[in-house]
Design a protein around this motif. Structure first.
Motif, PDB file in Angstrom:
ATOM      1  N   PRO A   1       0.811  -1.222   0.000  1.00 11.44           N
ATOM      2  CA  PRO A   1       0.000   0.000   0.000  1.00 11.44           C
ATOM      3  C   PRO A   1       0.840   1.265   0.000  1.00 11.44           C
ATOM      4  CG  PRO A   1      -0.046  -1.063   2.154  1.00 11.44           C
ATOM      5  CD  PRO A   1       0.671  -1.997   1.233  1.00 11.44           C
TER       6      PRO A   1
ATOM      7  N   PHE B   1      -1.638   6.529   2.078  1.00  8.39           N
ATOM      8  CA  PHE B   1      -2.924   5.875   2.340  1.00  8.39           C
ATOM      9  C   PHE B   1      -2.902   5.203   3.709  1.00  8.39           C
ATOM     10  CE2 PHE B   1      -4.895   1.630   2.311  1.00  8.39           C
ATOM     11  CZ  PHE B   1      -6.220   2.012   2.306  1.00  8.39           C
TER      12      PHE B   1
ATOM     13  N   TYR C   1      -4.221  -5.393   2.588  1.00  6.54           N
ATOM     14  CA  TYR C   1      -4.112  -4.664   1.329  1.00  6.54           C
ATOM     15  C   TYR C   1      -3.634  -5.600   0.214  1.00  6.54           C
ATOM     16  CZ  TYR C   1      -2.723  -1.262  -2.178  1.00  6.54           C
ATOM     17  OH  TYR C   1      -2.585  -0.563  -3.355  1.00  6.54           O
TER      18      TYR C   1
ATOM     19  N   TYR D   1      -5.585  -6.432  -3.044  1.00 12.14           N
ATOM     20  CA  TYR D   1      -4.974  -5.997  -4.306  1.00 12.14           C
ATOM     21  C   TYR D   1      -4.860  -7.168  -5.278  1.00 12.14           C
ATOM     22  CZ  TYR D   1      -1.844  -3.767  -7.608  1.00 12.14           C
ATOM     23  OH  TYR D   1      -1.313  -3.249  -8.749  1.00 12.14           O
TER      24      TYR D   1
ATOM     25  N   ARG E   1      -4.953  -0.064  -7.609  1.00 10.21           N
ATOM     26  CA  ARG E   1      -4.755   0.599  -6.326  1.00 10.21           C
ATOM     27  C   ARG E   1      -6.003   1.308  -5.784  1.00 10.21           C
ATOM     28  NH1 ARG E   1       0.226   4.584  -5.351  1.00 10.21           N
ATOM     29  NH2 ARG E   1       1.252   2.586  -4.956  1.00 10.21           N
TER      30      ARG E   1
ATOM     31  N   GLU F   1      -7.480   0.268  -2.188  1.00 11.72           N
ATOM     32  CA  GLU F   1      -7.499   1.176  -1.032  1.00 11.72           C
ATOM     33  C   GLU F   1      -8.910   1.290  -0.459  1.00 11.72           C
ATOM     34  OE1 GLU F   1      -5.663   4.870  -2.177  1.00 11.72           O
ATOM     35  OE2 GLU F   1      -3.636   4.022  -2.081  1.00 11.72           O
TER      36      GLU F   1
ATOM     37  N   THR G   1      -9.703  -1.962   1.382  1.00 16.15           N
ATOM     38  CA  THR G   1      -8.934  -2.081   2.611  1.00 16.15           C
ATOM     39  C   THR G   1      -9.547  -1.184   3.692  1.00 16.15           C
ATOM     40  OG1 THR G   1      -6.927  -2.505   1.345  1.00 16.15           O
ATOM     41  CG2 THR G   1      -6.636  -1.834   3.630  1.00 16.15           C
TER      42      THR G   1
END
Lengths: 262, 171
Positions: A55, A59, B20, B24, B30, B34, B37
């Motif tokens: 990530p 974020f 994540y 993913y 992404r 996000e 998540t």
């Protein structure tokens, strides 16, 4: 094979381009029979081949703050109902923090805001309110507290951040230097909107409604004749109420949203 | 700032990277990863009892992530999610929860590899170039000596065939 063009392949190629270029693929490009399975497979392959499986640190930090807020009790949904006997929050000048216990014991409401020396942000003067079901401009409530949802530094012009408080799920947006909070719930059927920076709108994944950054339907029929919405072939077929807009303020670079409590 | 992280932040710190990656690997981009998540951890704030055993917490988080991914595909593409993921509903992580999804993702790669290998040459090639080597459509077309339009048609047909094979392979 001869040089051929297949409209389905052209459309689906847009989905794949977004996927492989790191953008957010649009569900609208996945329409044909069996294409959903193809999209999923492509997503898996793109992920398997990607080295970018970790990530983004920004974020992670932003979400961490939400977790911290939960620890602090800001988003503690286990908190039983009404809170009374407001008491100033110690250390309110620094980062506004409360333990869950404090939240239980002390009403935070208006007192915290006053104690911390509130500077409200100027919200745009909206034109005469139209009658709506979903919300009529700012949401103002009596009992509640200010929840910190983001830092102003994290919200450059034209960006939006998602936030959640016990009462509310929404976005804070920076629209030309003006910070606004907007509900993330589409006023049609309650689907969750996504922010599209390129379009500066909040888009509904279910039926394609787009709301502008003042919470008004942007691709509706009413405005279509004079101002057709970029990128949409057709107007959204029905008018929708505006998005609810809770109160927001910026204080010491921190963006706070008013969270009502029953 | 807090002296010590609270229970939610601790759970978050332990699992954010794993969750994540897990997400993913299933959505491949992404922005969606996000969002999903964030959904998982917001759900945790609402529903997770942080006093549970670490293993139970990990199992709970991955189950929620699994459901979030399924909902994502369902909501966006309006179809029942079949075959794309092989985690049983009651899936529990191994002793070291953060490593378990990584191991699973290795299995996912094997499955994809196998799928590619069963495709006709040109189909396999176009998917390898587009997804494994990350060439654009134009670059893929030029590498394969075909037109831009043909490359789009080819990737479309290759994915369709692969999706059908994948489905058959699940049975």
């Amino acid at each position: 094979m001869a040089d051929e063009r297949d409209p389905r392949a052209e459309r689906f190629a847009r989905y794949l381009d977004a996927l492989t270029e790191g953008g957010r693929p649009s569900p609208g490009d996945v329409a044909g029979d069996g294409e959903a399975e193809m999209a999923q497979l492509a997503a898996e392959m793109a992920a398997a081949a990607s080295q970018a499986g970790d990530p983004d640190p920004a974020f992670v930090e932003q979400l961490r703050r939400r977790m911290r807020a939960a620890d602090d009790g800001v988003a503690a949904v286990q908190v039983p109902p009404p809170i009374r006997d407001a008491r100033a929050v110690p250390g309110g000048r620094a980062r506004w923090r409360l333990t869950r216990r404090q939240l239980l014991q002390s009403g935070i409401g208006a007192a915290a805001g006053v104690a911390a020396g509130v500077i409200g942000v100027t919200l745009a003067q909206r034109p005469a309110a139209r009658p709506t079901l979903g919300g009529d401009g700012e949401l103002v409530a009596g009992e509640g507290f200010w929840a910190e949802v983001a830092l102003l530094d994290e919200l450059p012009d034209g960006s939006a951040l998602r936030f959640t408080t016990p009462a509310f799920d929404g976005f804070v947006v920076n629209d030309g230097g003006e910070v606004r909070a907007l509900s993330s719930v589409c006023t049609h059927m309650g689907c969750t909107l996504s922010y599209r920076p390129d379009w500066r709108d909040l888009r509904c994944p279910c039926h394609g409604a787009s709301f502008d950054l003042e919470g008004r339907l942007a691709n509706g029929r009413r405005t279509w004749r004079d101002n057709p919405y970029r990128g949409d072939a057709r107007a959204y077929p029905i008018e929708l109420p505006d998005l609810v807009r809770p109160r927001v303020k910026v204080e010491d670079g921190r963006i706070m949203v008013w969270t009502a409590q029953a | 700032m807090p002296a010590a992280p609270g229970p939610f932040e601790q759970v978050y710190t332990t699992h954010v990277v794993g969750i994540y990656r897990f997400v993913y690997a299933r959505v491949g981009n992404r922005p969606d990863a996000e969002d999903l998540t964030a959904q998982v951890f917001i759900r945790a704030v609402e529903q997770l009892d942080t006093s549970r055993e670490p293993r139970q917490i990990a199992a709970w988080l991955y189950r929620v992530a699994q459901n979030a991914v399924a909902d994502h595909w369902r909501a966006f593409y309006r179809l029942p999610v079949v075959g794309i993921d092989h985690v049983a509903p009651g899936w529990e992580p191994a002793e070291e929860p953060p490593d378990a999804p990584a191991a699973r993702d290795g299995a996912t790669s094997d499955r994809l590899r196998h799928l590619l290998d069963t495709l006709p040459d040109r189909y396999r090639r176009v998917l390898e170039l587009r997804f494994l080597e990350r060439l654009t459509v134009a670059e893929t077309a030029s590498a394969m000596g075909i037109s831009h339009g043909n490359a789009k048609v080819l990737q479309y047909r290759a994915l369709r065939r692969a999706a059908l094979l994948g489905e058959a392979g699940d049975g």
